[in-house]
Design a protein around this motif. Structure first.
Motif, PDB file in Angstrom:
ATOM      1  N   VAL A  88       0.858  -1.186   0.000  1.00 62.00           N
ATOM      2  CA  VAL A  88       0.000   0.000   0.000  1.00 62.00           C
ATOM      3  C   VAL A  88       0.894   1.237   0.000  1.00 62.00           C
ATOM      4  N   GLY A  89       0.617   2.185  -0.891  1.00 63.00           N
ATOM      5  CA  GLY A  89       1.363   3.434  -0.925  1.00 63.00           C
ATOM      6  C   GLY A  89       0.865   4.391   0.153  1.00 63.00           C
ATOM      7  N   LEU A  90       1.776   5.199   0.704  1.00 65.96           N
ATOM      8  CA  LEU A  90       1.411   6.173   1.738  1.00 65.96           C
ATOM      9  C   LEU A  90       1.955   7.538   1.347  1.00 65.96           C
ATOM     10  N   LEU A  91       1.046   8.478   1.086  1.00 68.96           N
ATOM     11  CA  LEU A  91       1.392   9.839   0.703  1.00 68.96           C
ATOM     12  C   LEU A  91       0.776  10.787   1.728  1.00 68.96           C
ATOM     13  N   MET A  92       1.581  11.301   2.644  1.00 66.47           N
ATOM     14  CA  MET A  92       1.052  12.116   3.729  1.00 66.47           C
ATOM     15  C   MET A  92       2.155  13.007   4.287  1.00 66.47           C
ATOM     16  N   GLU A  93       1.775  14.214   4.692  1.00 69.74           N
ATOM     17  CA  GLU A  93       2.740  15.106   5.324  1.00 69.74           C
ATOM     18  C   GLU A  93       3.063  14.611   6.728  1.00 69.74           C
ATOM     19  N   ASN A  94       4.073  15.198   7.335  1.00 68.41           N
ATOM     20  CA  ASN A  94       4.471  14.805   8.685  1.00 68.41           C
ATOM     21  C   ASN A  94       3.336  15.012   9.680  1.00 68.41           C
ATOM     22  N   ARG A  95       2.872  13.950  10.278  1.00 67.43           N
ATOM     23  CA  ARG A  95       1.915  13.983  11.385  1.00 67.43           C
ATOM     24  C   ARG A  95       1.829  12.589  11.980  1.00 67.43           C
ATOM     25  N   PRO A  96       1.324  12.448  13.208  1.00 67.52           N
ATOM     26  CA  PRO A  96       1.330  11.138  13.877  1.00 67.52           C
ATOM     27  C   PRO A  96       0.655  10.032  13.069  1.00 67.52           C
ATOM     28  N   GLU A  97      -0.392  10.388  12.305  1.00 68.20           N
ATOM     29  CA  GLU A  97      -1.111   9.370  11.530  1.00 68.20           C
ATOM     30  C   GLU A  97      -0.195   8.655  10.533  1.00 68.20           C
ATOM     31  N   PHE A  98       0.845   9.341  10.081  1.00 67.11           N
ATOM     32  CA  PHE A  98       1.781   8.740   9.130  1.00 67.11           C
ATOM     33  C   PHE A  98       2.397   7.478   9.735  1.00 67.11           C
ATOM     34  N   ILE A  99       2.928   7.600  10.942  1.00 67.68           N
ATOM     35  CA  ILE A  99       3.581   6.473  11.601  1.00 67.68           C
ATOM     36  C   ILE A  99       2.556   5.425  12.024  1.00 67.68           C
ATOM     37  N   CYS A 100       1.412   5.873  12.540  1.00 66.64           N
ATOM     38  CA  CYS A 100       0.366   4.931  12.950  1.00 66.64           C
ATOM     39  C   CYS A 100      -0.092   4.065  11.775  1.00 66.64           C
ATOM     40  N   THR A 101      -0.121   4.651  10.587  1.00 65.68           N
ATOM     41  CA  THR A 101      -0.613   3.924   9.416  1.00 65.68           C
ATOM     42  C   THR A 101       0.311   2.781   9.036  1.00 65.68           C
ATOM     43  N   TRP A 102       1.597   3.073   8.834  1.00 63.67           N
ATOM     44  CA  TRP A 102       2.485   1.973   8.410  1.00 63.67           C
ATOM     45  C   TRP A 102       2.718   0.972   9.538  1.00 63.67           C
ATOM     46  N   LEU A 103       2.687   1.448  10.780  1.00 65.19           N
ATOM     47  CA  LEU A 103       2.863   0.538  11.904  1.00 65.19           C
ATOM     48  C   LEU A 103       1.652  -0.394  12.029  1.00 65.19           C
ATOM     49  N   GLY A 104       0.461   0.142  11.783  1.00 61.67           N
ATOM     50  CA  GLY A 104      -0.746  -0.680  11.810  1.00 61.67           C
ATOM     51  C   GLY A 104      -0.766  -1.707  10.694  1.00 61.67           C
ATOM     52  N   LEU A 105      -0.386  -1.298   9.502  1.00 64.07           N
ATOM     53  CA  LEU A 105      -0.346  -2.232   8.375  1.00 64.07           C
ATOM     54  C   LEU A 105       0.660  -3.355   8.617  1.00 64.07           C
ATOM     55  N   SER A 106       1.737  -3.029   9.331  1.00 65.45           N
ATOM     56  CA  SER A 106       2.762  -4.053   9.586  1.00 65.45           C
ATOM     57  C   SER A 106       2.222  -5.195  10.430  1.00 65.45           C
ATOM     58  N   ARG A 107       1.180  -4.942  11.224  1.00 65.27           N
ATOM     59  CA  ARG A 107       0.610  -5.983  12.090  1.00 65.27           C
ATOM     60  C   ARG A 107       0.004  -7.129  11.281  1.00 65.27           C
ATOM     61  N   ILE A 108      -0.437  -6.839  10.072  1.00 61.89           N
ATOM     62  CA  ILE A 108      -1.037  -7.896   9.248  1.00 61.89           C
ATOM     63  C   ILE A 108      -0.125  -8.265   8.076  1.00 61.89           C
ATOM     64  N   GLY A 109       1.115  -7.787   8.112  1.00 62.82           N
ATOM     65  CA  GLY A 109       2.083  -8.166   7.092  1.00 62.82           C
ATOM     66  C   GLY A 109       1.994  -7.386   5.802  1.00 62.82           C
ATOM     67  N   VAL A 110       1.192  -6.311   5.790  1.00 58.77           N
ATOM     68  CA  VAL A 110       1.090  -5.473   4.591  1.00 58.77           C
ATOM     69  C   VAL A 110       2.280  -4.506   4.551  1.00 58.77           C
ATOM     70  N   ILE A 111       2.908  -4.402   3.402  1.00 58.25           N
ATOM     71  CA  ILE A 111       4.079  -3.542   3.218  1.00 58.25           C
ATOM     72  C   ILE A 111       3.629  -2.146   2.834  1.00 58.25           C
ATOM     73  N   THR A 112       4.223  -1.129   3.455  1.00 54.72           N
ATOM     74  CA  THR A 112       3.892   0.257   3.135  1.00 54.72           C
ATOM     75  C   THR A 112       5.009   0.879   2.325  1.00 54.72           C
ATOM     76  N   SER A 113       4.645   1.501   1.214  1.00 59.09           N
ATOM     77  CA  SER A 113       5.603   2.194   0.359  1.00 59.09           C
ATOM     78  C   SER A 113       5.526   3.687   0.659  1.00 59.09           C
ATOM     79  N   LEU A 114       6.593   4.244   1.239  1.00 54.82           N
ATOM     80  CA  LEU A 114       6.603   5.644   1.657  1.00 54.82           C
ATOM     81  C   LEU A 114       6.910   6.548   0.470  1.00 54.82           C
ATOM     82  N   ILE A 115       5.994   7.486   0.184  1.00 52.90           N
ATOM     83  CA  ILE A 115       6.079   8.297  -1.038  1.00 52.90           C
ATOM     84  C   ILE A 115       6.445   9.739  -0.707  1.00 52.90           C
ATOM     85  N   ASN A 116       7.387  10.264  -1.441  1.00 57.55           N
ATOM     86  CA  ASN A 116       7.822  11.660  -1.323  1.00 57.55           C
ATOM     87  C   ASN A 116       6.637  12.596  -1.591  1.00 57.55           C
ATOM     88  N   THR A 117       6.336  13.459  -0.645  1.00 59.04           N
ATOM     89  CA  THR A 117       5.166  14.335  -0.780  1.00 59.04           C
ATOM     90  C   THR A 117       5.355  15.429  -1.826  1.00 59.04           C
TER      91      THR A 117
END
Length: 394
Positions: free
Chosen positions: A111-140
């Motif tokens: 899953v791609g993640l396009l978001m400015e700096n805020r707590p939700e950014f980290i919560c999102t990829w950390l949450g996805l990691s719980r089910i083994g989904v890989i997060t692709s961090l995208i330059n804003t």
């Protein structure tokens, strides 16, 4: 045994070094010995911590859950006027994991993640990691074909974007150039609400992830809700290189490697009960999003997240949040030096700057002006397998 052998070898080298330094005074030898002894002690701490983590087959979210158990009600992230406790961050990761698991996402999906700096950014990829989904961090900063390139090379199944970047997604949807269109493989778009009011509305069908996750009851949201299907050698993130040798390439980050990004704690000597860390670097960058984020996730050190770096507001933010350690990259030190003296730059509690890319002349001028601050330098690369750090500062 290998670790013990390495330690003995280092000790032998140090003793040899002392024996051949006939010109040194006793005081200088003692000073050198104390520094080297400090270095050895930190090396031992780092080795033991990393070794135990690997032996326990620890993933980033398991490390984090242990941190939550110790510091649940303490501040994890400080953002603008908000305080996100460790328990709140953990609950947010549960919501992310539950939503995408129920939506049919499985281990290995990206899953791609396009978001400015805020707590939700980290919560999102950390949450996805719980089910083994890989997060692709995208330059804003990316737009059109550069943005879709990230989605294509990562083979993204879905895309999560912050409402503040709706315009970037809409540009791709409206484009008549196939190279700029959202790839067909991206079957779902998910928006995350922002505090900043925006007039941009995505005309394409998408899921308001914030609203959907808000419908979940907190009952039953716990670690046991998610079967243990992820190991330390599974990939958790795609982090892109700078693109200096062509288009940016995705570097695969395993859980085991993420643990190494938390090891600066031993050189920085930060205490979660008295220190506060600040990063002004984009969270999609390996240094801003992994190197320092590891300190709250693995060790419980509170972190201040800044949406965007501002030289004129920097010291005000440090004073506001009682910051003691700051991260820097490239020209940040120069930008701060170019600012006129302010009252806040004398009131802050910052004792360390940690990062890389400082010009030697700027470095010297910086520590002369801010004489209570030490600079500790590191070097590494996104796709590399090793790094170095100067932990004594200057």
């Amino acid at each position: 045994m290998e670790t013990l052998y390495i330690l003995c070898l280092i000790l032998a080298c140090l003793l040899t070094r002392f024996c051949i330094r006939h010109g040194d005074t006793i005081q200088a030898v003692r000073h050198t010995f104390r520094r080297d002894l400090f270095m050895i002690s930190k090396f031992i701490q780092l080795t033991v911590w990393t070794f135990l983590g690997v032996r326990r087959i620890m993933t980033v979210f398991k490390y984090f859950d242990e941190t939550v158990a110790k510091r649940g009600t303490k501040a994890c992230f400080l953002f603008e006027d908000e305080i996100w406790t460790f328990a709140k961050v953990q609950n947010e990761t549960f919501r992310v994991a539950k939503y995408f698991r129920d939506a049919g996402y499985q281990k290995g999906d990206v899953v791609g993640l396009l978001m400015e700096n805020r707590p939700e950014f980290i919560c999102t990829w950390l949450g996805l990691s719980r089910i083994g989904v890989i997060t692709s961090l995208i330059n804003t900063q990316l737009r059109r074909s550069s943005l879709t390139h990230y989605l294509k090379v990562s083979n993204c199944r879905g895309l999560i974007f912050g409402e503040e970047l709706t315009c970037a997604i809409q540009e791709c949807l409206d484009s008549n150039d196939p190279a700029e269109n959202i790839p067909a493989g991206v079957t779902a778009l998910h928006s995350v609400s922002d505090r900043m009011a925006t007039k941009d509305i995505l005309t394409h069908g998408h899921v308001n992830l914030t609203r959907e996750m808000g419908l979940f009851s907190e009952d039953g949201l716990c670690c046991e809700e998610f079967p243990d299907v992820v190991g330390s050698e599974d990939v958790v993130l795609h982090v892109f290189t700078s693109g200096t040798t062509g288009r940016a390439k995705a570097a695969k980050m395993k859980h085991s490697r993420l643990a190494t990004f938390a090891t600066p704690i031993f050189g920085l000597e930060l205490n979660p009960d008295r220190d506060v860390l600040l990063t002004p670097i984009p969270l999609y960058h390996v240094q801003g999003g992994l190197l320092v984020v590891g300190l709250p996730l693995y060790h419980g050190v509170p972190q201040v997240i800044i949406r965007k770096f501002s030289a004129s507001n920097f010291w005000k933010q440090c004073v506001k949040h009682d910051v003691t350690c700051c991260q820097y990259l490239g020209e940040i030190l120069r930008y701060l030096l170019n600012q006129p003296p302010t009252r806040e730059e004398k009131l802050h509690k910052v004792h360390t700057f940690y990062g890389n890319g400082a010009n030697p002349v700027v470095w010297k001028r910086f520590v002369e002006r801010f004489d209570t601050i030490k600079i500790k330098e590191l070097y590494g690369s996104t796709e590399g397998n090793c790094g170095s750090s100067r932990i004594f500062g200057t």
